[in-house]
Scaffold this motif. Sequence first.
Motif, PDB file in Angstrom:
ATOM      1  N   ASN A   1      -2.511  -3.372  -1.466  1.00  0.00           N
ATOM      2  CA  ASN A   1      -1.096  -3.941  -1.990  1.00  0.00           C
ATOM      3  C   ASN A   1      -0.396  -5.047  -1.205  1.00  0.00           C
ATOM      4  O   ASN A   1      -0.055  -6.027  -1.762  1.00  0.00           O
TER       5      ASN A   1
ATOM      6  N   SER B   1      -0.155   3.617  -8.789  1.00  0.00           N
ATOM      7  CA  SER B   1       0.880   3.240  -9.775  1.00  0.00           C
ATOM      8  C   SER B   1       1.952   2.573  -9.028  1.00  0.00           C
ATOM      9  O   SER B   1       2.527   1.336  -9.763  1.00  0.00           O
ATOM     10  N   ALA B   2       2.184   2.857  -7.774  1.00  0.00           N
ATOM     11  CA  ALA B   2       3.368   1.804  -7.124  1.00  0.00           C
ATOM     12  C   ALA B   2       2.796   0.332  -6.791  1.00  0.00           C
ATOM     13  O   ALA B   2       3.556  -0.483  -6.933  1.00  0.00           O
TER      14      ALA B   2
ATOM     15  N   GLN C   1       0.693  -1.161  -8.619  1.00  0.00           N
ATOM     16  CA  GLN C   1       0.373  -1.838 -10.058  1.00  0.00           C
ATOM     17  C   GLN C   1       1.903  -2.270 -10.349  1.00  0.00           C
ATOM     18  O   GLN C   1       1.853  -3.340 -10.848  1.00  0.00           O
ATOM     19  N   LYS C   2       2.927  -1.315 -10.037  1.00  0.00           N
ATOM     20  CA  LYS C   2       4.332  -1.823 -10.209  1.00  0.00           C
ATOM     21  C   LYS C   2       4.660  -3.094  -9.315  1.00  0.00           C
ATOM     22  O   LYS C   2       5.425  -3.978  -9.734  1.00  0.00           O
ATOM     23  N   ASN C   3       4.339  -2.722  -8.159  1.00  0.00           N
ATOM     24  CA  ASN C   3       4.776  -4.018  -7.155  1.00  0.00           C
ATOM     25  C   ASN C   3       4.088  -5.304  -7.641  1.00  0.00           C
ATOM     26  O   ASN C   3       4.812  -6.422  -7.561  1.00  0.00           O
TER      27      ASN C   3
ATOM     28  N   LYS D   1       3.112  -6.191 -10.508  1.00  0.00           N
ATOM     29  CA  LYS D   1       3.758  -6.768 -11.708  1.00  0.00           C
ATOM     30  C   LYS D   1       4.771  -7.557 -11.614  1.00  0.00           C
ATOM     31  O   LYS D   1       5.186  -8.527 -12.280  1.00  0.00           O
ATOM     32  N   LYS D   2       5.776  -6.808 -10.521  1.00  0.00           N
ATOM     33  CA  LYS D   2       6.996  -7.401 -10.434  1.00  0.00           C
ATOM     34  C   LYS D   2       6.811  -8.910  -9.712  1.00  0.00           C
ATOM     35  O   LYS D   2       7.581  -9.739 -10.278  1.00  0.00           O
TER      36      LYS D   2
ATOM     37  N   GLU E   1      -2.948  -6.100 -17.048  1.00  0.00           N
ATOM     38  CA  GLU E   1      -1.301  -6.111 -17.195  1.00  0.00           C
ATOM     39  C   GLU E   1      -0.668  -7.604 -16.718  1.00  0.00           C
ATOM     40  O   GLU E   1       0.219  -7.898 -16.711  1.00  0.00           O
ATOM     41  N   ASN E   2      -1.667  -8.153 -15.697  1.00  0.00           N
ATOM     42  CA  ASN E   2      -1.469  -9.583 -15.387  1.00  0.00           C
ATOM     43  C   ASN E   2      -2.315 -10.556 -16.019  1.00  0.00           C
ATOM     44  O   ASN E   2      -2.606 -11.483 -15.198  1.00  0.00           O
TER      45      ASN E   2
ATOM     46  N   SER F   1       2.885   3.392 -20.972  1.00  0.00           N
ATOM     47  CA  SER F   1       3.825   3.746 -19.687  1.00  0.00           C
ATOM     48  C   SER F   1       4.167   5.303 -19.944  1.00  0.00           C
ATOM     49  O   SER F   1       4.851   5.788 -19.118  1.00  0.00           O
TER      50      SER F   1
END
Length: 958
Positions: free
Chosen positions: A402, A445-446, A448-450, A452-453, A481-482, A613
Amino acid sequence: MRRLVCFIGLLFVSKASSLDFFVEEIGDFYDPRLGQDEEQGNIKTSGQSPPKLINRYERNRRSIFTADEVENEEVEVETGDGIHIHSYKVEARITSRFAHTTICSRVVNTAQHAQSVVFNVQIPKSAFISNFTMDVNGITFIGSVKEKTVARSLYAKARARGKAAGIVRTNSNDMETFKTEVHVPEGSKIQFEIHYQGMMQRKLGVYEYNLNLQPGKLVPQFQVDVYIYEPKGIAFVRAPNFLGEHFEGLIKVTTSNQKAHVCFKPTLHQQRKCHNCSSTAVDGDFTVQYDVSRENNGGDLQVSDGYFVHFFAPINLSPLPKNIIFVIDVSGSMWGLKMKQTVQAMQTILDDLGHDDFFSIIDFNHNVRCWSDELVPATSIQTSEAKKYIQEIQPNGGTNINEALLRATHMLSNAMNYGVIDPRSVSMIILVSDGDPTVGEIKLSAIQKNVKKRMRDEFSLFSLGMGFDVDYDFLERIALENRGMAQRIYANQNASQQLKDFYQQVSSPLLRKILIEYPDEAVTDVTQNSFDKYFSGSELVVAGRVEPHGYSVLQSVITASSGTMDLSLQAEADVHELDEILALQKYVNPGFARQLWAYITVNQLLAERSLASTAAKKRKITQRIVSMSLQHQFVTPMTAMLVESESGDERLLADSPKDPKQGCCSGSLGRKVSLTYGPPPWAQFPTAQPTALAQIGPDLVEALPNHITLVENDPHFIIHLPKSKQDICFNIDSEPGKILNLVSDPDLGVVVNGQLIGAKKLEETKMSTFFGTIAIYCKKQDMKVEISTEHISVTNGKYAHLFSWEETGNMTQNGVKISIKKDTHVTVSVNEEISFMVLLHRVWKKHPVNVDFLGVYTPHTNMFSPEVHGLLGQFFSEPEVKVFNVHPGSDPKKPEATMEVKGHKLAVTRGWQKDYRAEKVYGTNVYCWFIHNSGKGFIDGHYKDYIVPHLDSFLQRP
């Protein structure tokens, strides 16, 4: 009574698992101990006496061999176990990059007892199995694809009756293993046949078809045939010998313009490992490599059987500069061979960086370190320092993915915010890791979300998973996703080469923001048509259904950004032509377009499902995958193949144990975009168009006025003088190779020059000359357009792009717009104030004298500066012309007169020249006063004063 034992193991789409199936039909001689073992999940085949079998097949027996094959059964091959493979044949039909492979093996149990016969083949991971049949002494087992729960229910019922059992999973690397084992009586004849389909992926400029050949025994009839048919032509075909020196020269390749046949047919003697050996030397990979001919950068658009496929792989474009951050896992699990091979690969990769590239390196374990806190140019000094840094890394500790990825996104964002990198460059993060996160944020999942943001739309993430310990599914999701892709790197001696090969695939980005559009009312169910990047040597593929509206031509418009300009290209295809051609061909797949569309669609749905999602979205996508798989008979993670005897008494199940961990195509998942605006003006030409695309926008050529200044043929100049409403003509008689200046405007920084070419031979002691190359140079924009009869090259500073006359398209950069109309003309406009059109003339190739040539047209409305000059340019400041004393000439159709211009009195003749804008073959007559002696007295000075040394030279005036 009877007993039949079948053992089937399949590895379908999954990357790391396979299935083994044990199917048993219970008869009078059932041993209950076997049933007990089966229920406990154990399969025992050794240490027991083989069950007694009564050959019930005799009454239903039918021949499964041809007459020739039956005759060849007399060939005795000593095997030691009584299993004789009489025939092993592979036929692959590759039609427009879609491969349908059939593998058929015919085996006889010649032993005096019952025993197991095995059919074992390896299949590419990207392929979908579409059928499997098995014939045992005339009893045929037929495969059909069903929804997974339905198939398993039927399988469970068969198992409850003691007719099916057992699933065992094993690992696999590159290929998936299909294995069938059937226990049969003595004298049995068995035929196995499997079909699978897949799209050929273009990598590094090559399509590669691979077969793993492991017959295990000598085979009297062993043959591999690969048939390739590419409608647009085949550039090359090669079949490198990876089977070993033993088979050198035995692979035969036959090619023509559109077809190729690769055949491998070793005799029994050639198969033997040695002269007296009874073992086979056939054990390895059979590979066919090829590429197709490409003349149109708009791509190859094909329509067949109500479907279209568009292959987009432009060539001759300059690479975009790139900004790369290498994020390397140096945790303890990378110790040893993994780290050694990663370092070896990075040495080569760093050397390969271009002088316009920027880079940095982040290595991470429980901590995150940056070799450089900011992107640096890839100079030899910087890359040398980076290589030293990598060599000193000592893997240890945990894994903080991360923090490492967030640090990389921050570095790229800073570089963009402070203007360090070219805004039109490509920015990417390449992650190399072999394990799951263990430090910091460990929830996938966290993470992945970080990421992506923090990832901007301009950034891409590529994930490389080393070995099988890493959660590859996570790496793939975060890459897709990126706007990137993922690849598994197998941790063996070849891992270093795998890393380098992957980098080569993404090292030369040529285009950004690619959008491929079609008329809304002409197509439906279009696959992904928006792509973030296009890399050199790869290929973007779009497919869809064609609506039955009666259109005869399907058109597409492709827009993209290159290193220095925005491009717009066009492709078109006749809706019926290809079907008519395919109907006349042998060894092709007439339904290739339909199956290829289905293949792409299913793979993209699988990728979308992995990113869904919510559970509701995932269920909806799953329903679509199942529907498509059943309709097109693909074994996918949502379906299974039920193999049944013709009577339905015996059933075997073949399915995938879990979802695949790979998508279809390189690049991001992208999005599907409908046509929301019309094509650029260049797409409209006076000829009628069959789709709604033809209803939008005027044509550039049509916008030109009726009277125009031009130069045509050998070469004839027509100067239009709008004030006096007259047209003046003259010829220039020069030599081949000379470069004549047509327009030179030093204030605007625009120059147009033309280079002469000669006819094939003298005609009446005179060598005719024509313009073979026209160059338009815009100095302020640093843009040069060089147009020849062969191609069009566009150079902007350090970037160069090459286009053929086979394409239609346009490009815009710094106010310069270049439009190409296929086999017709090129129009160049500068700041919407100046425009030139170069017209292509094709002649019969076998003409004894004439050659292809170019004509130049420019309107009198061009807004040049007062300093403009040249053979054409000088007349934009119109001279005063008086014509008088008109009288009949020697030719009654051509009166003569006296012209007063620039202080000269010239004898002129009334005649006509040709304007080919409206009618390319015969032209339109333009009546004009003709000036003799190469325009002497009408042009300033002598025509030789207009000869310049180079195609981009400005005219030097005294």
